[in-house]
Design a protein around this motif. Structure first.
Motif, PDB file in Angstrom:
ATOM      1  N   LEU A 304       0.911  -1.032   0.018  1.00 20.71           N
ATOM      2  CA  LEU A 304      -0.044  -0.017  -0.039  1.00 20.71           C
ATOM      3  C   LEU A 304       0.779   1.290  -0.125  1.00 20.71           C
ATOM      4  CD1 LEU A 304      -2.683   1.346   0.164  1.00 20.71           C
ATOM      5  CD2 LEU A 304      -2.674   1.131   2.624  1.00 20.71           C
ATOM      6  N   GLU A 305       2.079   1.426   0.712  1.00 16.13           N
ATOM      7  CA  GLU A 305       2.736   2.286   0.881  1.00 16.13           C
ATOM      8  C   GLU A 305       3.483   2.578  -0.453  1.00 16.13           C
ATOM      9  OE1 GLU A 305       3.655   4.715   3.036  1.00 16.13           O
ATOM     10  OE2 GLU A 305       1.937   4.154   3.841  1.00 16.13           O
ATOM     11  N   GLU A 306       3.857   1.601  -1.242  1.00 13.06           N
ATOM     12  CA  GLU A 306       4.338   1.632  -2.589  1.00 13.06           C
ATOM     13  C   GLU A 306       3.419   2.194  -3.466  1.00 13.06           C
ATOM     14  OE1 GLU A 306       6.669  -1.165  -5.891  1.00 13.06           O
ATOM     15  OE2 GLU A 306       5.921  -1.974  -3.794  1.00 13.06           O
ATOM     16  N   ARG A 307       2.149   2.161  -3.449  1.00 16.57           N
ATOM     17  CA  ARG A 307       1.451   2.550  -4.356  1.00 16.57           C
ATOM     18  C   ARG A 307       0.976   3.888  -4.076  1.00 16.57           C
ATOM     19  NH1 ARG A 307      -2.812   0.617  -7.581  1.00 16.57           N
ATOM     20  NH2 ARG A 307      -1.343  -0.942  -8.087  1.00 16.57           N
ATOM     21  N   ILE A 308       0.688   4.338  -2.959  1.00 14.31           N
ATOM     22  CA  ILE A 308       0.633   5.801  -2.367  1.00 14.31           C
ATOM     23  C   ILE A 308       2.220   6.428  -2.973  1.00 14.31           C
ATOM     24  CG2 ILE A 308       0.722   7.426  -0.480  1.00 14.31           C
ATOM     25  CD1 ILE A 308      -0.634   5.084   1.117  1.00 14.31           C
ATOM     26  N   GLY A 309       3.312   5.855  -2.967  1.00 13.22           N
ATOM     27  CA  GLY A 309       4.563   6.625  -3.633  1.00 13.22           C
ATOM     28  C   GLY A 309       4.287   6.831  -5.189  1.00 13.22           C
ATOM     29  N   GLU A 310       3.723   5.897  -5.714  1.00 13.43           N
ATOM     30  CA  GLU A 310       3.619   6.005  -7.233  1.00 13.43           C
ATOM     31  C   GLU A 310       2.506   7.048  -7.415  1.00 13.43           C
ATOM     32  OE1 GLU A 310       2.209   2.179  -8.103  1.00 13.43           O
ATOM     33  OE2 GLU A 310       4.210   1.101  -8.165  1.00 13.43           O
ATOM     34  N   ILE A 311       1.474   7.106  -6.576  1.00 13.69           N
ATOM     35  CA  ILE A 311       0.509   8.144  -6.813  1.00 13.69           C
ATOM     36  C   ILE A 311       0.923   9.543  -6.530  1.00 13.69           C
ATOM     37  CG2 ILE A 311      -1.798   9.065  -5.990  1.00 13.69           C
ATOM     38  CD1 ILE A 311      -2.515   6.176  -5.162  1.00 13.69           C
ATOM     39  N   ALA A 312       1.918   9.636  -5.571  1.00  9.58           N
ATOM     40  CA  ALA A 312       2.511  10.738  -5.119  1.00  9.58           C
ATOM     41  C   ALA A 312       3.392  11.413  -6.440  1.00  9.58           C
ATOM     42  CB  ALA A 312       3.409  10.817  -4.052  1.00  9.58           C
ATOM     43  N   VAL A 313       4.420  10.323  -7.238  1.00  9.77           N
ATOM     44  CA  VAL A 313       5.130  10.641  -8.337  1.00  9.77           C
ATOM     45  C   VAL A 313       4.261  11.074  -9.401  1.00  9.77           C
ATOM     46  CG1 VAL A 313       6.575   9.762 -10.019  1.00  9.77           C
ATOM     47  CG2 VAL A 313       6.858   9.185  -7.592  1.00  9.77           C
ATOM     48  N   ASP A 314       3.037  10.292  -9.777  1.00 11.40           N
ATOM     49  CA  ASP A 314       2.079  10.682 -10.786  1.00 11.40           C
ATOM     50  C   ASP A 314       1.577  12.205 -10.454  1.00 11.40           C
ATOM     51  OD1 ASP A 314       2.672   8.670 -11.925  1.00 11.40           O
ATOM     52  OD2 ASP A 314       0.669   7.485 -11.328  1.00 11.40           O
ATOM     53  N   MET A 315       1.219  12.635  -9.222  1.00  6.02           N
ATOM     54  CA  MET A 315       0.922  13.640  -8.927  1.00  6.02           C
ATOM     55  C   MET A 315       1.630  15.035  -8.703  1.00  6.02           C
ATOM     56  SD  MET A 315      -2.389  12.712  -6.311  1.00  6.02           S
ATOM     57  CE  MET A 315      -2.828  14.501  -6.139  1.00  6.02           C
ATOM     58  N   ASN A 316       3.172  14.672  -8.814  1.00  2.00           N
ATOM     59  CA  ASN A 316       4.125  15.534  -8.376  1.00  2.00           C
ATOM     60  C   ASN A 316       3.814  16.211  -7.108  1.00  2.00           C
ATOM     61  OD1 ASN A 316       6.599  16.723  -9.004  1.00  2.00           O
ATOM     62  ND2 ASN A 316       5.630  18.285  -9.992  1.00  2.00           N
ATOM     63  N   GLN A 317       3.568  15.298  -6.137  1.00  2.00           N
ATOM     64  CA  GLN A 317       3.362  15.767  -4.726  1.00  2.00           C
ATOM     65  C   GLN A 317       3.982  14.892  -3.645  1.00  2.00           C
ATOM     66  OE1 GLN A 317       1.268  18.320  -3.838  1.00  2.00           O
ATOM     67  NE2 GLN A 317       0.190  19.016  -5.680  1.00  2.00           N
ATOM     68  N   PRO A 318       4.601  15.570  -2.524  1.00  2.00           N
ATOM     69  CA  PRO A 318       5.174  14.808  -1.422  1.00  2.00           C
ATOM     70  C   PRO A 318       4.128  13.577  -1.091  1.00  2.00           C
ATOM     71  CG  PRO A 318       5.043  17.281  -1.061  1.00  2.00           C
ATOM     72  CD  PRO A 318       4.485  17.097  -2.144  1.00  2.00           C
ATOM     73  N   LYS A 319       4.891  12.455  -0.713  1.00  2.00           N
ATOM     74  CA  LYS A 319       4.206  11.440  -0.631  1.00  2.00           C
ATOM     75  C   LYS A 319       3.448  11.544   0.707  1.00  2.00           C
ATOM     76  CE  LYS A 319       5.034   6.379   0.717  1.00  2.00           C
ATOM     77  NZ  LYS A 319       6.113   5.418   0.718  1.00  2.00           N
ATOM     78  N   ALA A 320       3.929  12.412   1.705  1.00  2.00           N
ATOM     79  CA  ALA A 320       3.396  12.433   3.196  1.00  2.00           C
ATOM     80  C   ALA A 320       1.875  13.250   2.797  1.00  2.00           C
ATOM     81  CB  ALA A 320       4.034  13.205   4.089  1.00  2.00           C
ATOM     82  N   LYS A 321       1.963  14.118   1.810  1.00  2.00           N
ATOM     83  CA  LYS A 321       0.853  15.048   1.585  1.00  2.00           C
ATOM     84  C   LYS A 321      -0.271  14.196   1.005  1.00  2.00           C
ATOM     85  CE  LYS A 321      -0.587  19.179  -0.745  1.00  2.00           C
ATOM     86  NZ  LYS A 321       0.005  20.549  -1.641  1.00  2.00           N
TER      87      LYS A 321
END
Length: 385
Positions: A304-321
């Protein structure tokens, strides 16, 4: 009651799909009382047909025809526009014009029927049928009245089936100057040479075609499961799926610039179709959940954390945000659910029997690498603008 509600549901291992309704005894001061909770829950499903799943895996083929067509599209996209001065406009030219539209019998322009400096490629079908044909032959500075009738099913109901007149003033006429397909063209697009461009196009087309074939296989799997497992779907699940589809439809129409009142009308006209899709979505989700149990499939916190990281990259946003936003909007559970269904579909593919070739195979023509691309270059005659 509220203090005991959550505990009672947990003790009974019940996950309600809707807000529970309470049925209780008459309250008597100083005496205990009994209450009953009524709620909808997911049905217990014993999956059938897993051992009979069959899919037709079609071969992914990308050859010269597809590559050449894609490169021709790149020529169109990167064409330079040159003014047309010695002739009238033709199909394929870009006519830039101002226009004012009035309905037949009326003098005042109707809302949304006027524009300035509007570029239109003749023959593209962007405007109402018949509009573009009437701009054939115009030159810069020309004025022309275009008469068209709106379709009977036009989305703006107040214009449907009505005759309109558009007073057009031509500001410019330009034609496309297409580049030759050679090394210079490839370099302009960021590649080392034409061979590298063709190899890049091949890779992109092959990846897209593979994803499409994978989607076809998964549709076959889901269709097979649904046909083998006809179940009663809880109304609460259908309602949730219906709301999700309606929200997606509303957002899509709004992003395309449709006015709010027209969005409401469009969504109302699609109510029956949305309901049918919602039933199908709920049916599929229930079967995938059951298949996940059958295959002992789960999504770990690390995944799940890995997927959230992928979403963050796609959105160009910090993972924590991104994680905080998902938690705030109660979307973490949805993301985990989507991942679970993806893993379950892959598991189902492994269980299914294949009746055709390997969907990951390349075509017989293969990838046009730098060594052989010169044998399959696009041949295009020089065009005069």
């Amino acid at each position: 009651v509220q203090d005991n509600l959550e505990g009672a549901l947990t003790e009974a291992d019940i996950e309600p799909l809707n807000m529970p309704e309470m049925d209780r005894d008459e309250l008597v001061e100083g005496e205990s009382f009994k209450f009953t909770l009524l709620c909808q829950v997911k049905p217990d499903i014993e999956l059938k047909g897993l051992d009979a799943l069959t899919v037709n895996r079609e071969l992914v083929e990308v050859g010269d025809t597809e590559i050449n067509a894609e490169i021709e599209g790149l020529r169109e996209q990167n064409a330079e526009l040159e003014p047309v001065e010695d002739r009238g406009s033709e199909t394929g030219d870009i006519v830039t014009f101002d226009f004012v539209g009035t309905l037949d019998g009326e003098e005042e322009p109707f809302d949304g029927g006027s524009g300035t400096e509007h570029p239109l490629e003749l023959g593209s079908g962007q405007f109402i049928e018949g509009f573009e044909d009437q701009l054939i032959g115009v030159k810069e500075g020309d004025e022309r009245v275009v008469d068209v009738t709106f379709p009977e099913d036009y989305q703006a109901e107040h214009l449907a089936a009505k005759l309109a007149h558009f007073a057009c003033t031509v500001k410019s006429v330009r034609c496309k100057a297409l580049a030759d397909v050679d090394d210079e063209f490839a370099v302009d697009l960021g590649h080392d040479d034409l061979s590298a461009l063709r190899a890049s196009v091949y890779d992109r087309l092959f990846e897209a075609a593979t994803k499409e074939k994978d989607g076809d296989v998964r549709e076959q799997l889901l269709k097979g499961l649904m046909e083998a497992n006809e179940i009663e779907i809880p109304a609460a699940l259908i309602e949730m799926a219906q709301k999700q589809l309606q929200n997606q439809m509303g957002m899509h129409l709004a992003m395309n610039g449709m006015p709010r009142d027209q969005i409401a009308q469009a969504m109302e006209s699609e109510t029956e179709g949305v309901l049918e899709r919602a039933k199908e979505m709920a049916h599929r989700d229930l079967l995938l959940d059951a298949a996940a149990v059958e295959g002992d499939i789960s999504v770990s916190d690390d995944e799940l954390e890995e997927r959230i990281g992928e979403i963050a990259v796609d959105m160009n946003q910090p993972k924590a945000k991104v994680r905080a936003s998902l938690q705030e909007n109660d979307r973490i559970h949805s993301v985990r659910g989507e991942m679970l269904h993806e893993k379950t579909l892959r598991w189902l593919e492994e269980q299914a029997s294949s009746v055709s070739g390997d969907s990951t195979s390349a075509s017989a023509e293969g990838n046009p690498t730098a060594d052989d691309a010169s044998d399959s270059n696009v041949e295009v005659a020089d065009e005069e603008s």
